[in-house]
Motif scaffolding. Structure first.
Motif, PDB file in Angstrom:
ATOM      1  N   VAL A 141     102.164  45.291  49.133  1.00  0.00           N
ATOM      2  CA  VAL A 141     101.038  44.768  49.915  1.00  0.00           C
ATOM      3  C   VAL A 141     100.213  43.819  49.055  1.00  0.00           C
ATOM      4  O   VAL A 141      99.917  44.120  47.894  1.00  0.00           O
ATOM      5  N   GLU A 142      99.841  42.694  49.636  1.00  0.00           N
ATOM      6  CA  GLU A 142      98.989  41.714  48.956  1.00  0.00           C
ATOM      7  C   GLU A 142      97.623  41.688  49.633  1.00  0.00           C
ATOM      8  O   GLU A 142      97.531  41.603  50.856  1.00  0.00           O
ATOM      9  N   ALA A 143      96.564  41.786  48.827  1.00  0.00           N
ATOM     10  CA  ALA A 143      95.210  41.724  49.375  1.00  0.00           C
ATOM     11  C   ALA A 143      94.758  40.270  49.459  1.00  0.00           C
ATOM     12  O   ALA A 143      95.029  39.471  48.559  1.00  0.00           O
ATOM     13  N   ARG A 144      94.064  39.959  50.559  1.00  0.00           N
ATOM     14  CA  ARG A 144      93.599  38.580  50.760  1.00  0.00           C
ATOM     15  C   ARG A 144      92.187  38.610  51.328  1.00  0.00           C
ATOM     16  O   ARG A 144      91.840  39.505  52.111  1.00  0.00           O
ATOM     17  N   LEU A 145      91.375  37.625  50.927  1.00  0.00           N
ATOM     18  CA  LEU A 145      89.991  37.554  51.397  1.00  0.00           C
ATOM     19  C   LEU A 145      89.737  36.235  52.112  1.00  0.00           C
ATOM     20  O   LEU A 145      90.127  35.171  51.622  1.00  0.00           O
ATOM     21  N   LYS A 146      89.084  36.332  53.266  1.00  0.00           N
ATOM     22  CA  LYS A 146      88.577  35.139  53.932  1.00  0.00           C
ATOM     23  C   LYS A 146      87.168  34.872  53.411  1.00  0.00           C
ATOM     24  O   LYS A 146      86.403  35.806  53.193  1.00  0.00           O
ATOM     25  N   ASN A 147      86.836  33.610  53.217  1.00  0.00           N
ATOM     26  CA  ASN A 147      85.555  33.201  52.628  1.00  0.00           C
ATOM     27  C   ASN A 147      85.451  33.653  51.173  1.00  0.00           C
ATOM     28  O   ASN A 147      84.360  33.951  50.676  1.00  0.00           O
ATOM     29  N   THR A 187      94.132  41.563  55.040  1.00  0.00           N
ATOM     30  CA  THR A 187      93.142  40.486  54.949  1.00  0.00           C
ATOM     31  C   THR A 187      91.780  40.976  55.418  1.00  0.00           C
ATOM     32  O   THR A 187      91.642  41.508  56.523  1.00  0.00           O
ATOM     33  N   ALA A 188      90.773  40.805  54.554  1.00  0.00           N
ATOM     34  CA  ALA A 188      89.398  41.195  54.871  1.00  0.00           C
ATOM     35  C   ALA A 188      88.506  39.954  54.837  1.00  0.00           C
ATOM     36  O   ALA A 188      88.822  38.964  54.174  1.00  0.00           O
ATOM     37  N   THR A 189      87.395  40.025  55.553  1.00  0.00           N
ATOM     38  CA  THR A 189      86.457  38.895  55.623  1.00  0.00           C
ATOM     39  C   THR A 189      85.192  39.209  54.839  1.00  0.00           C
ATOM     40  O   THR A 189      84.594  40.281  55.008  1.00  0.00           O
ATOM     41  N   VAL A 190      84.804  38.276  53.985  1.00  0.00           N
ATOM     42  CA  VAL A 190      83.568  38.420  53.216  1.00  0.00           C
ATOM     43  C   VAL A 190      82.432  37.793  54.019  1.00  0.00           C
ATOM     44  O   VAL A 190      82.377  36.582  54.192  1.00  0.00           O
ATOM     45  N   LEU A 197      77.173  40.029  45.625  1.00  0.00           N
ATOM     46  CA  LEU A 197      77.738  41.354  45.371  1.00  0.00           C
ATOM     47  C   LEU A 197      77.243  41.894  44.033  1.00  0.00           C
ATOM     48  O   LEU A 197      77.388  41.244  42.992  1.00  0.00           O
ATOM     49  N   THR A 198      76.696  43.097  44.065  1.00  0.00           N
ATOM     50  CA  THR A 198      76.243  43.758  42.840  1.00  0.00           C
ATOM     51  C   THR A 198      76.875  45.134  42.679  1.00  0.00           C
ATOM     52  O   THR A 198      76.540  45.864  41.755  1.00  0.00           O
ATOM     53  N   GLN A 199      77.780  45.495  43.595  1.00  0.00           N
ATOM     54  CA  GLN A 199      78.495  46.757  43.487  1.00  0.00           C
ATOM     55  C   GLN A 199      79.821  46.637  44.226  1.00  0.00           C
ATOM     56  O   GLN A 199      80.002  45.752  45.077  1.00  0.00           O
ATOM     57  N   THR A 200      80.735  47.514  43.897  1.00  0.00           N
ATOM     58  CA  THR A 200      82.056  47.503  44.523  1.00  0.00           C
ATOM     59  C   THR A 200      81.949  47.822  46.011  1.00  0.00           C
ATOM     60  O   THR A 200      81.213  48.727  46.404  1.00  0.00           O
ATOM     61  N   VAL A 201      82.683  47.072  46.837  1.00  0.00           N
ATOM     62  CA  VAL A 201      82.638  47.278  48.290  1.00  0.00           C
ATOM     63  C   VAL A 201      84.057  47.421  48.832  1.00  0.00           C
ATOM     64  O   VAL A 201      85.011  46.862  48.293  1.00  0.00           O
ATOM     65  N   GLU A 202      84.163  48.190  49.906  1.00  0.00           N
ATOM     66  CA  GLU A 202      85.440  48.354  50.621  1.00  0.00           C
ATOM     67  C   GLU A 202      85.265  47.777  52.020  1.00  0.00           C
ATOM     68  O   GLU A 202      84.378  48.177  52.761  1.00  0.00           O
ATOM     69  N   ALA A 232      93.620  50.096  57.421  1.00  0.00           N
ATOM     70  CA  ALA A 232      93.801  49.194  56.285  1.00  0.00           C
ATOM     71  C   ALA A 232      92.444  48.712  55.785  1.00  0.00           C
ATOM     72  O   ALA A 232      91.525  48.483  56.566  1.00  0.00           O
ATOM     73  N   SER A 233      92.338  48.557  54.467  1.00  0.00           N
ATOM     74  CA  SER A 233      91.092  48.067  53.887  1.00  0.00           C
ATOM     75  C   SER A 233      91.392  47.344  52.580  1.00  0.00           C
ATOM     76  O   SER A 233      92.473  47.480  52.002  1.00  0.00           O
ATOM     77  N   VAL A 234      90.408  46.563  52.136  1.00  0.00           N
ATOM     78  CA  VAL A 234      90.503  45.837  50.866  1.00  0.00           C
ATOM     79  C   VAL A 234      89.242  46.131  50.067  1.00  0.00           C
ATOM     80  O   VAL A 234      88.128  46.052  50.587  1.00  0.00           O
ATOM     81  N   THR A 235      89.428  46.510  48.812  1.00  0.00           N
ATOM     82  CA  THR A 235      88.299  46.792  47.925  1.00  0.00           C
ATOM     83  C   THR A 235      88.070  45.611  46.987  1.00  0.00           C
ATOM     84  O   THR A 235      89.018  45.113  46.368  1.00  0.00           O
TER      85      THR A 235
END
Length: 418
Positions: A141-147, A187-190, A197-202, A232-235
């Motif tokens: 699995v490959e993680a991907r971010l929009k924005n 794929t998750a959207t920022v 961001l100042t802390q880890t988010v899921e 499904a989620s992206v951290t």
């Protein structure tokens, strides 16, 4: 009998009820048999695919669930039509013989289970089905971010690479489509409200498949992910950045050096570290754990590779090693007979007796390093040999070789020798 009929038929109340019942029955009969014919459309009727002929060659039908619904128009007497429901209709598409993978167009037919109601039309009248042999395989699995461009490192925070909630997943679907599957992405959207961001988010993620051809791609299914059970989620890992001094940690050091540590030089003398913002603040970065008993008098110089398993990561990924110098100054050394040394067993198993054959270890003497004045006070019976026996097999009695954990000097007057 005559009295009975006279009582019944001359009873006005009875005659009223009888006439009412007969009127209703007559009205119902006329309504059913002589009512006007009408039509009605029943929407979203589910249908099935009869693929028995295709399955003779192990071919399965693949179709999206939304395509398995049709609108059915029925006709008949208005009374019958109005009381008709979806459960009274049988709708199906029958496949013929299938010997190769690909799309097939099947006719959809419908019939009524109720007499007096007939099916006038079905819309749509055909369905496109993809036939292929069913298969499954495991993919990375490959993680991907929009924005993703909105994410920026600052002086105080470092944003790491996105991590998918699953590193691998099982994917099933048409065999020919699986052969063309190249990547599985989460794929998750920022969103702007998360920044900065100042802390880890899921973040919740959508699953997508990258194939060399779009044919049949819509029929792929990720078996390990569910909308509710395991979504499904992206951290996005976020670490705090801080510059701290480098240092070493000692073990087995004489008590004198607890309050009077030796002169230690580490190159580089400081590093930028990355750590969880939720952790306590770090003041130093330990590059190595040094066994004091292995040090020699004077300067001890050695290099230490960067520990990739350290709970604190380094910001500089190009840094591969540290150069450590431990200066113990001018010392003397002497040799003591170890044959009468006291032996202490660490981490014993209850109920077992332990015996050490020091002669078999070749431990006849021990070299002690320290200030000359302290060495003059040393005696052989001050030596204590510590042996860790936690790794021994206690299933049966036998001799096993183990390493000596430490050799210390047990004297309140001597605390600066090793």
């Amino acid at each position: 009998k005559t009295d009975f009929f006279e009582k019944v038929f001359y009873n006005n109340k009875f005659l009223f009820i009888l006439s009412l019942v007969l009127s209703v029955a007559l009205w119902a009969a006329v309504k059913i048999n002589y009512s006007d014919s009408t039509t009605r459309t029943i929407s979203d009727v589910k249908f099935t695919i009869d693929s028995r002929l295709a399955q003779e060659n192990d071919f399965e039908p693949f179709v999206e669930s939304d395509d398995l619904k049709v609108d059915v128009e029925i006709s008949g007497k208005s009374f019958n039509v109005n009381s008709f429901s979806k459960d009274d209709i049988v709708v199906e598409a029958v496949s013929g013989y299938v010997d190769s993978a690909g799309y097939k167009v099947l006719n959809i037919t419908a019939r009524s289970n109720e007499s007096g109601v007939t099916v006038s039309s079905v819309s749509p009248s055909t369905v496109t089905v993809f036939f292929d042999k069913s298969a499954s395989d495991t993919f990375n699995v490959e993680a991907r971010l929009k924005n993703a461009s909105a994410l920026e490192n600052t002086e105080d925070y470092y944003i790491g690479q996105p991590v998918p909630s699953l590193s691998t997943v099982s994917v099933s679907g048409p065999a020919s489509v699986l052969e063309r599957l190249k990547k599985v992405r989460f794929t998750a959207t920022v969103s702007k409200d998360l920044l900065p961001l100042t802390q880890t988010v899921e973040l919740p993620a959508k699953i997508s498949f990258e194939t060399t051809s779009k044919v049949g791609k819509e029929f792929l299914t990720c078996n390990d992910v569910g909308a509710e059970s395991n979504p499904a989620s992206v951290t996005i890992p976020v670490s705090k950045i801080k510059t701290v001094k480098t240092a070493v940690k000692f073990i087995n050091e004489p008590t004198f050096y607890d309050k009077n540590p030796p002169r230690v030089t580490v190159v580089p003398s400081s590093v930028k570290i990355l750590y969880n913002p939720a952790d306590e603040e770090y003041e130093t970065y330990n590059v190595a754990t040094v066994d004091f008993s292995r040090l020699k008098a004077g300067k001890n110089v050695f290099t230490v590779p960067v520990d990739e398993k350290n709970t604190v990561a380094l910001f500089d990924k190009e840094l591969k090693e540290f150069r450590v110098t431990i200066d113990l100054g001018t010392m003397s050394q002497t040799t003591l007979d170890a044959s009468n040394a006291k032996v202490v067993f660490l981490n014993q198993t209850k109920g077992f007796k332990y015996t050490a054959l020091l002669s078999d270890l070749g431990l006849d003497s021990v070299t002690i390093i320290g200030p000359e004045k302290s060495l003059e006070k040393l005696k052989a019976d001050m030596l204590q040999i510590e042996i860790n026996v936690s790794s021994l097999n206690t299933d049966h009695t036998r001799y096993e070789e183990v390493e000596i954990s430490n050799i210390s000097i047990q004297s309140p007057e001597i605390d600066d020798c090793w």
